[in-house]
Design a protein around this motif. Structure first.
Motif, PDB file in Angstrom:
ATOM      1  N   LEU A   1       1.209  -0.910   0.054  1.00 21.28           N
ATOM      2  CA  LEU A   1      -0.021  -0.217   0.714  1.00 21.28           C
ATOM      3  C   LEU A   1       1.037   1.134   0.024  1.00 21.28           C
ATOM      4  N   LYS A   2       2.345   1.358   0.538  1.00 26.26           N
ATOM      5  CA  LYS A   2       2.915   2.529   1.009  1.00 26.26           C
ATOM      6  C   LYS A   2       3.272   2.947  -0.734  1.00 26.26           C
ATOM      7  N   TYR A   3       3.742   1.928  -1.133  1.00 21.04           N
ATOM      8  CA  TYR A   3       4.541   1.391  -2.119  1.00 21.04           C
ATOM      9  C   TYR A   3       3.128   1.481  -4.190  1.00 21.04           C
ATOM     10  N   GLY A   4       2.356   1.824  -3.310  1.00 19.91           N
ATOM     11  CA  GLY A   4       1.011   2.334  -4.067  1.00 19.91           C
ATOM     12  C   GLY A   4       0.116   1.257  -4.896  1.00 19.91           C
ATOM     13  N   ALA A   5      -0.013  -0.184  -3.989  1.00 21.63           N
ATOM     14  CA  ALA A   5      -1.049  -0.966  -4.336  1.00 21.63           C
ATOM     15  C   ALA A   5      -2.262  -0.213  -4.075  1.00 21.63           C
ATOM     16  N   ASP A   6      -3.063  -0.279  -4.699  1.00 15.84           N
ATOM     17  CA  ASP A   6      -4.808   0.266  -4.689  1.00 15.84           C
ATOM     18  C   ASP A   6      -5.880  -0.706  -3.100  1.00 15.84           C
ATOM     19  N   LEU A   7      -5.612  -1.605  -4.120  1.00 18.11           N
ATOM     20  CA  LEU A   7      -5.849  -2.683  -3.003  1.00 18.11           C
ATOM     21  C   LEU A   7      -4.850  -3.957  -2.669  1.00 18.11           C
ATOM     22  N   VAL A   8      -5.415  -4.273  -1.161  1.00 14.61           N
ATOM     23  CA  VAL A   8      -4.728  -5.850  -1.042  1.00 14.61           C
ATOM     24  C   VAL A   8      -5.688  -6.872  -0.775  1.00 14.61           C
ATOM     25  N   TRP A   9      -5.083  -7.579  -1.536  1.00 17.22           N
ATOM     26  CA  TRP A   9      -5.514  -9.177  -0.919  1.00 17.22           C
ATOM     27  C   TRP A   9      -4.910  -9.734   0.052  1.00 17.22           C
ATOM     28  N   GLY A  10      -5.770 -10.957   0.911  1.00 18.61           N
ATOM     29  CA  GLY A  10      -5.161 -11.209   1.900  1.00 18.61           C
ATOM     30  C   GLY A  10      -5.444 -12.363   1.735  1.00 18.61           C
ATOM     31  N   PRO A  11      -4.304 -13.579   2.738  1.00 26.11           N
ATOM     32  CA  PRO A  11      -3.720 -14.850   1.963  1.00 26.11           C
ATOM     33  C   PRO A  11      -4.979 -15.399   2.062  1.00 26.11           C
TER      34      PRO A  11
ATOM     35  N   ALA B   1       5.072  -8.822  -6.810  1.00 25.26           N
ATOM     36  CA  ALA B   1       5.681  -7.660  -5.640  1.00 25.26           C
ATOM     37  C   ALA B   1       5.698  -8.616  -4.323  1.00 25.26           C
ATOM     38  N   GLU B   2       5.842  -9.811  -5.154  1.00 26.14           N
ATOM     39  CA  GLU B   2       6.158 -10.710  -3.053  1.00 26.14           C
ATOM     40  C   GLU B   2       7.943 -10.718  -3.804  1.00 26.14           C
ATOM     41  N   ALA B   3       8.676 -10.155  -3.952  1.00 24.86           N
ATOM     42  CA  ALA B   3      10.295 -10.406  -4.402  1.00 24.86           C
ATOM     43  C   ALA B   3      10.312  -8.654  -4.381  1.00 24.86           C
ATOM     44  N   ASN B   4       9.717  -7.627  -4.712  1.00 25.80           N
ATOM     45  CA  ASN B   4       9.360  -6.688  -4.476  1.00 25.80           C
ATOM     46  C   ASN B   4       9.070  -5.181  -4.624  1.00 25.80           C
ATOM     47  N   SER B   5       8.212  -5.396  -3.877  1.00 27.82           N
ATOM     48  CA  SER B   5       7.218  -4.433  -3.305  1.00 27.82           C
ATOM     49  C   SER B   5       6.389  -3.111  -3.881  1.00 27.82           C
ATOM     50  N   SER B   6       8.050  -2.717  -4.516  1.00 32.98           N
ATOM     51  CA  SER B   6       7.912  -1.349  -5.114  1.00 32.98           C
ATOM     52  C   SER B   6       7.643  -0.731  -6.657  1.00 32.98           C
ATOM     53  N   CYS B   7       7.573  -2.472  -6.795  1.00 34.47           N
ATOM     54  CA  CYS B   7       6.691  -2.812  -8.343  1.00 34.47           C
ATOM     55  C   CYS B   7       5.266  -2.111  -8.517  1.00 34.47           C
ATOM     56  N   PHE B   8       4.715  -1.689  -7.118  1.00 34.99           N
ATOM     57  CA  PHE B   8       3.847  -0.604  -7.992  1.00 34.99           C
ATOM     58  C   PHE B   8       4.346   1.010  -8.249  1.00 34.99           C
ATOM     59  N   ARG B   9       4.941   0.920  -7.869  1.00 38.70           N
ATOM     60  CA  ARG B   9       5.738   2.734  -8.337  1.00 38.70           C
ATOM     61  C   ARG B   9       5.823   2.400  -9.461  1.00 38.70           C
ATOM     62  N   SER B  10       5.113   3.861 -10.226  1.00 32.52           N
ATOM     63  CA  SER B  10       5.234   3.780 -11.531  1.00 32.52           C
ATOM     64  C   SER B  10       6.445   4.424 -11.970  1.00 32.52           C
ATOM     65  N   GLU B  11       6.686   4.179 -12.917  1.00 32.40           N
ATOM     66  CA  GLU B  11       8.588   4.480 -12.794  1.00 32.40           C
ATOM     67  C   GLU B  11       8.771   6.254 -13.106  1.00 32.40           C
ATOM     68  N   ALA B  12       7.885   7.390 -13.656  1.00 33.99           N
ATOM     69  CA  ALA B  12       7.303   8.466 -13.124  1.00 33.99           C
ATOM     70  C   ALA B  12       7.407   8.602 -11.930  1.00 33.99           C
ATOM     71  N   ASP B  13       7.139   7.618 -10.736  1.00 29.49           N
ATOM     72  CA  ASP B  13       7.390   8.058  -9.537  1.00 29.49           C
ATOM     73  C   ASP B  13       8.696   7.359  -8.628  1.00 29.49           C
ATOM     74  N   GLY B  14       9.434   7.298  -9.986  1.00 30.82           N
ATOM     75  CA  GLY B  14      11.095   6.278  -9.355  1.00 30.82           C
ATOM     76  C   GLY B  14      11.159   5.191  -9.707  1.00 30.82           C
ATOM     77  N   GLY B  15       9.937   4.259  -9.948  1.00 28.73           N
ATOM     78  CA  GLY B  15       9.484   2.869 -10.107  1.00 28.73           C
ATOM     79  C   GLY B  15      10.342   2.233  -8.950  1.00 28.73           C
ATOM     80  N   LEU B  16      11.357   0.930  -9.215  1.00 27.95           N
ATOM     81  CA  LEU B  16      11.614  -0.010  -9.016  1.00 27.95           C
ATOM     82  C   LEU B  16      12.635   0.776  -7.568  1.00 27.95           C
ATOM     83  N   LEU B  17      12.666  -0.032  -6.022  1.00 21.56           N
ATOM     84  CA  LEU B  17      13.494   1.222  -5.321  1.00 21.56           C
ATOM     85  C   LEU B  17      14.641  -0.744  -5.062  1.00 21.56           C
ATOM     86  N   PRO B  18      15.937   0.126  -4.412  1.00 25.28           N
ATOM     87  CA  PRO B  18      16.534  -1.506  -4.439  1.00 25.28           C
ATOM     88  C   PRO B  18      16.116  -2.129  -3.201  1.00 25.28           C
ATOM     89  N   TRP B  19      16.514  -2.975  -3.121  1.00 29.56           N
ATOM     90  CA  TRP B  19      15.967  -4.319  -2.632  1.00 29.56           C
ATOM     91  C   TRP B  19      15.828  -3.447  -0.505  1.00 29.56           C
TER      92      TRP B  19
END
Ligand SMILES: Cc1cc2nc3c(=O)[nH]c(=O)nc-3n(C[C@H](O)[C@H](O)[C@H](O)COP(=O)(O)O)c2cc1C
Length: 787
Positions: A385-395, A614-632
């Motif tokens: 959510l912090k990185y921009g997911a609009d909704l989240v499904w629980g397990p 998203a499991e590997a790096n949830s900053s995938c929810f950030r668009s490129e314009a917002d900086g895209g993927l962050l370092p792990w």
């Protein structure tokens, strides 16, 4: 000069804009910041000046197929107040920098307020609450204006047309509207929408009694006798004569009223209002008077500090750029005459929409975190959510695991915990049984954004289980795609694809017994079947159950996770969903926000779901314009911080760290050997998290398990404080002495009283890490999960 080229001389709309039409309006906010302003009918709007809405569900109400232009914010809010289905807010662009269509109507309040560079002001709807109909609160017969109406709860109507719709705070007021209606058509009944799902104008006056239709949170009242006029007799024959629907041009899905007609009536009325205003040129004819209850606007900087952070600037900019085209098509449509023409065109082909319940959420336009056993626990959802997911499904959580769980609020971090005693927990007489947290929710950060996914093979169990969490989530999703034997052997998951009758019955039960009373949406997640024909026939059945959303994982049941997703059935599935008014979310090999948006456009689907990326790096929810993927490392730090704060089970945190940390990193490799949170923070050098790590290790009973050296007092202080203590006398002057200040730790001390729904004295206050993880019991963990 404009000309058409090539063979496409039919579908081109061209016009030259009159430059004066693009003259910006006064950019100053027309209302006090942070004030509440009421529409004519009494719909309160919360004004937020100088901000814009990103990801808030841009939509066109029925009757409109283009973004409206309004000269004032007031007109834009008035459009929203009368829109069908429900409009939940507007963004009004005052200077037309984003295009001529400057009134952005929103059907969701899930998104981000973003700092505005286009002179936009926001008005968010505060919906009044209305009780559901019940035989206790509503009499079976109501007399109004010498007319008698029979009232039925939870009933809709088909085969009748709406004469008009208005807002009414209760069924009695709605019946009064019908009883006193004096127009060319007779009002023979009302359909009262207790959920506002289809618009704030929730009282629909009907020209025919029609026949009973799908139940949802609505009330039907039928005129049965009329003594207001001596010449009139019982209305029943007139009513039944008009039930054949022949006079009705109903095309709308909604149970009962032809909302397209309502929309048209509303928009025609609005058009007249609009036209009148344009001709008179009286922009200051203020209908939205600030309410007496307005509190003085707080200092803007204070208000802004409380607003959500900006995540989706680029999305908004994209939208703005699309609008900024000032296309010849939109300029062609700017006269009120053409506006109305389009409204009627739209009306004739009104798009059905399953109503989104008041506490639910529309999946349209959303990029969401997938349900993932283990990988979708609370800290993962929070950083998504912090990185921009609009909704989240629980397990996925199996029905029997959550049934009977105790709900309580953890006073240290205010999360909601559903706990139970595992059946194989310690039985010794001198020990209290250990509790396990089955599911954890952050009510503040997940509000309106969390979908609970259930694993089930029984309508009864599904309902019982869903009721446990229904008050705390925005939707319930049924897992009908997990191919693993633990799921399918119990008839759950992908096995339900082979038992469509059972799946339909589960969904219908959930819609009726959970979705309706709790006002939340029910949805389903499925996989592809072997052929498009089979998939189509299944989807056609599922979308008729009353669900609001369907996710299609674009793989068949036997396909492994590594096999490429198949997308050739996607457009067909999206169309079946669209025709039934159900949102369609795509899943399978979606790896980033930007790619998701492209795929949604390409396949005409409503939303997209991301799992492994998203499991590997949830900053995938950030668009490129917002900086895209962050370092792990950055993502891992955010994750560990949240895991500590919410007291996530360490075993689960460690599992996720394994997925997130790049194998070649030395510190990362060491972190994988950690036995507690202190170990993690030390090896990854998250010094500022150490004090909170120490606390959470104590709470979880892990303090003695660490593999790194003994905790020094130094490590129990935040590094900033430590540095200040060692290097800077001003720290002492500021009162930071040798002990740790409580609030500097993410985790507060002391277990404190725990509020629980059932008073069980023997339940220990703090859930203890147990070897048995019931959520895993619910859906056993394995590597390479292919659910
Ligand atoms: C670790 C893991 C756990 C999963 N758990 C669930 C689950 O609980 N419920 C479910 O419907 N799908 C589950 N899935 C499947 C995903 O939600 C998703 O459908 C699948 O991974 C395809 O999406 P992707 O290509 O983005 O990974 C899981 C996937 C993974 C990798």
């Amino acid at each position: 000069m404009l000309s058409t080229t090539g063979s496409d001389n039919v579908n081109v709309n061209s016009a030259i804009a009159n430059a004066t039409q693009m003259t910006p309006y006064n950019t100053a906010c027309p209302y006090q910041n942070n004030s509440i302003i009421e529409s004519e009918e009494g719909l309160p709007f919360h004004i937020i000046c100088g901000w814009d809405l990103a990801g808030y569900g841009d939509y066109f109400p029925w009757g409109l197929d283009y973004r409206p232009h309004t000269e004032t914010m007031e007109e834009c809010m008035e459009l929203c107040a009368h829109a069908h289905p429900l409009c939940l807010g507007v963004g009004w662009n005052s200077d037309l920098t984003a295009g001529y269509g400057n009134c952005y109507l929103k059907n969701s309040q899930v998104g981000n307020l973003v700092a505005d560079s286009y002179h936009t002001h926001v008005a968010l709807v505060n919906l009044p609450s209305i009780d559901a109909c019940s035989s206790i609160t509503v009499p079976q017969q109501i007399l109004s204006n010498d007319k008698t109406f029979n009232v039925t709860c939870f009933e809709g109507r088909s085969g009748s047309s709406n004469i008009t719709s208005v807002y009414s705070a209760n069924i009695t007021g709605c019946i009064d509207e019908c009883a006193t209606y004096n127009g060319p058509e007779s009002c023979l009944g009302v359909f009262y929408d207790n959920s506002f799902a289809d618009g704030f104008d929730n009282c629909y006056l009907l020209n025919a009694t029609g026949s009973a239709n799908a139940p949802f949170n609505s009330t039907y009242a039928e005129l049965v006798s009329d003594n207001s006029n001596p010449t009139s007799t019982s209305t029943s024959s007139a009513s039944s004569n008009s039930t054949d629907g022949s006079s009705s041009s109903s095309k709308a899905w909604i149970a009962g009223p032809v909302v397209g007609v309502v929309a048209a009536v509303a928009f025609v009325a609005l058009g007249v209002f609009w036209w009148r205003k344009r001709r008179s040129g009286q922009q200051q004819d203020v209908k939205f008077a600030p309410l007496a209850r307005n509190s003085p606007p707080p200092d803007k900087s204070v208000v802004l500090a409380e607003l959500p952070q900006q995540h989706n600037v680029s999305e908004m900019e994209d939208l703005n750029k699309r609008q900024a085209g000032y296309t010849t098509e939109s300029s062609h449509k700017t006269s009120p005459y053409n506006d109305m023409l389009n409204i009627f065109r739209r009306m004739m082909s009104s798009i059905p929409r399953v109503p989104i319940p008041a506490n639910g959420v529309d999946y349209r336009g959303k990029i969401v975190l997938a349900p993932m056993v283990r990988s979708g626990e609370l800290p993962s959802r929070l950083i998504a959510l912090k990185y921009g997911a609009d909704l989240v499904w629980g397990p996925e959580t199996i029905d029997r695991a959550i049934m009977g769980a105790v709900r309580r609020v953890n006073p240290r971090n205010n999360t909601i915990e559903f706990t139970r005693i595992p059946s194989n927990s310690s039985k010794s007489a001198d020990q209290l049984p250990k509790e396990s947290v089955i599911y954890r929710i952050d009510p503040e950060n997940e509000k309106g954004k969390l979908i609970f996914q259930i694993g089930t093979a029984s309508p009864e169990f599904a309902v019982q289980a869903a009721k446990v969490v229904a008050g705390d989530v925005a939707g319930i999703d049924v897992n009908s795609g997990c191919p693993k034997p633990f799921s399918t052997s119990g008839g759950m998951g992908a096995a339900l694809l082979r038992t469509p009758d059972k799946l339909v019955s589960i969904l219908e039960s959930l819609v009726r017994e959970v979705g309706t009373p709790y006002k939340i949406g029910i949805s389903v997640k499925i996989r592809l079947l072997e052929t498009p024909e089979l998939t189509k026939s299944l989807v056609t059945r599922l979308v008729a159950t009353g669900i609001t959303g369907l996710t299609i994982h674009c793989r068949t049941t036997p396909m492994r996770p590594r096999e490429r997703a198949i997308r050739d059935q996607l457009s067909m599935i999206a169309e079946v969903c669209r025709n039934a008014g159900v949102a369609c979310v795509m899943n399978g090999d979606v790896t980033s926000r930007d790619q998701a948006l492209e795929l949604m456009k390409e396949y005409n689907v409503d939303g997209a779901m991301i799992a492994t990326a998203a499991e590997a790096n949830s900053s995938c929810f950030r668009s490129e314009a917002d900086g895209g993927l962050l370092p792990w490392r950055d993502v891992v730090k955010d994750y560990v911080k949240e895991a500590i704060r919410v007291e996530n089970k360490f075993g689960n945190t460690k599992y996720l760290l394994n997925m997130m940390i790049k194998a070649k990193d030395k510190a990362g490799a060491q972190a994988k050997q950690s036995k507690n949170y202190v170990d993690v923070c030390r090896t990854l050098e998250f010094d500022d998290l150490l004090p909170a790590a120490v606390e959470v290790d104590k709470i979880l009973g892990l303090e003695m398990k660490g593999v790194t050296s003994k905790i020094t007092e130094k490590e129990t202080k935040p590094s900033a404080v430590q540095n200040a203590m060692e290097n800077n006398e001003s720290a002492k002057a500021a009162g930071i002495s040798g002990h740790i200040k409580k609030q500097q730790s993410n985790v507060q001390h002391g277990p404190g009283p725990i509020r629980t729904t059932s008073a069980r004295a023997s339940v220990p206050n703090t859930p203890i890490e147990t070897d048995v993880d019931l959520s895993v019991l619910a859906a056993p963990q394995q590597s390479g999960v292919a659910v």
